[in-house]
Design a protein around this motif. Structure first.
Motif, PDB file in Angstrom:
ATOM      1  N   PRO A  68       0.861  -0.910  -0.203  1.00 53.87           N
ATOM      2  CA  PRO A  68      -0.209   0.406   0.247  1.00 53.87           C
ATOM      3  C   PRO A  68       0.500   1.327   0.029  1.00 53.87           C
ATOM      4  N   THR A  80      -5.121  10.583   1.204  1.00 50.64           N
ATOM      5  CA  THR A  80      -4.311   9.599   0.969  1.00 50.64           C
ATOM      6  C   THR A  80      -3.248   9.503   1.937  1.00 50.64           C
ATOM      7  N   SER A 137      -8.843  -0.288   4.031  1.00 50.11           N
ATOM      8  CA  SER A 137      -7.425  -0.931   3.573  1.00 50.11           C
ATOM      9  C   SER A 137      -7.542  -1.305   2.537  1.00 50.11           C
ATOM     10  N   TRP A 162      -6.159   7.231  -2.225  1.00 48.73           N
ATOM     11  CA  TRP A 162      -7.544   7.156  -1.547  1.00 48.73           C
ATOM     12  C   TRP A 162      -8.995   8.214  -2.521  1.00 48.73           C
ATOM     13  N   GLN A 212      -8.295   1.916  -1.159  1.00 46.50           N
ATOM     14  CA  GLN A 212      -6.946   2.043  -1.958  1.00 46.50           C
ATOM     15  C   GLN A 212      -7.812   1.669  -3.696  1.00 46.50           C
ATOM     16  N   ALA A 252       1.266   4.061  -3.009  1.00 44.90           N
ATOM     17  CA  ALA A 252       0.543   5.491  -2.634  1.00 44.90           C
ATOM     18  C   ALA A 252       1.343   6.635  -3.039  1.00 44.90           C
TER      19      ALA A 252
END
Length: 333
Positions: free
Chosen positions: A34, A318, A289, A298, A292, A38
């Motif tokens: 993640p 995010t 979670s 996000w 995403q 990101a």
């Protein structure tokens, strides 16, 4: 300003090492986590301020990274001691606004620099724009000269608002800042929070920032217990993601603008954490979670009104998601 070479390179799809800020040493970022996903999103889309914050908070930028964050925040300062220039993306233009001040204090708090002459100047500015009861309005009438979100009301002689005052007062108390303005503003927050009978999620979020840091801890605990009962009774938090229809969004919110336990309890140490069972909190973090998106960022669930503001908000959302997941012990890479 930190040297440009001290800023990390973008994450690659292969998870290649990047130089650690200010050292040149490799700092591996595992691919497809993640955090790595990101990072791609943030390097592609975020403002300089959010890029600097990401480097400091997640890539080990150290004191040099804090300097870079502070320098980036300076671009939003106004001559009257406040902050403007769309620091809070839904309020455009160069004029200072209390919501920008709250945002700026959140930035300074995140790097451990919420104090000193900078905050003293800001407190003098807050004194000058406060309402007669010592509180802050969310938006001052000067905003009429510039674009702003249609859901942000602009009125003459705006009243004091917990949305703006609660986070500012809470963050100042959290950092042991004392200023004459704080006394009446704190009284306003106490009165407003303890008088709430019907609320909405953003107001509750502002209240919990205040309660998490105000010095009178027994009183804060009692107020938080009462507020938590209100949140559950009024179904302001989605407790079962499989039954969204049982938790209607607040009046005036967008159709998908639901709030979950993680929006209120952003860390395990928040007073709001006691409002929810372990199972409710776990499901909430599962939802966060899973939100995403394929580009690594996000989504935004409130009403979008301009393309540019959507681009600026998603990196902020995010960063908040990464912070919340990490604070609750969820793996992000």
């Amino acid at each position: 300003m930190a040297e440009s070479g001290a800023f990390p390179l973008p994450t690659t799809s292969t998870g290649a090492s990047r130089p650690a800020p200010g050292t040149g040493a490799p700092q591996p970022v595992p691919a497809h986590t993640p955090l790595a996903r990101a990072a791609d999103f943030l390097w592609l889309t975020a403002r300089v301020l959010e890029q600097r914050r990401f480097a400091y908070e997640f890539l080990g930028a150290g004191d040099g990274g804090a300097d870079a964050v502070e320098t980036a925040l300076d671009a939003y300062r106004t001559e009257d001691g406040g902050y403007g220039h769309a620091l809070e993306p839904d309020l455009r233009g160069p004029v200072s606004q209390p919501l920008h001040a709250a945002h700026a204090l959140g930035v300074l708090d995140s790097i451990g620099r919420c104090g000193g002459q900078r905050v003293e100047r800001l407190c003098r500015h807050l004194t000058s724009v406060s309402t007669p009861d010592g509180a802050l309005p969310s938006v001052l009438p000067r905003q009429r000269a510039y674009p702003s979100a249609p859901f942000v009301p602009i009125v003459d002689n705006p009243p004091g608002d917990l949305l703006a005052t609660g986070p500012v007062v809470g963050l100042l108390h959290r950092n042991d800042v004392w200023h004459a303005w704080l006394f009446r503003a704190t009284d306003f927050c106490w009165h407003t929070v303890e008088s709430l009978e019907k609320s909405h999620p953003y107001e509750v979020e502002a209240a919990i920032v205040f309660l998490d840091s105000v010095p009178d801890r027994p009183r804060a605990q009692a107020a938080a217990d009462r507020l938590g009962r209100l949140v559950r009774e009024q179904r302001l938090a989605v407790l079962d993601p499989d039954r969204l229809d049982d938790f209607p969004v607040a009046p005036g919110y967008a159709p998908r603008e639901h709030h979950f336990p993680h929006h209120f309890a952003r860390s395990p140490g928040s007073l709001a954490r006691a409002w929810f069972t372990d199972a409710e909190m776990s499901r909430s973090l599962d939802v966060l979670s899973a939100q995403q998106e394929s580009d690594g960022g996000w989504p935004i669930h409130w009403r979008l009104w301009a393309p540019g503001t959507a681009l600026e908000w998603r990196p902020l959302v995010t960063l908040d998601a990464l912070r919340t997941l990490r604070a609750h012990g969820r793996p992000i890479g």
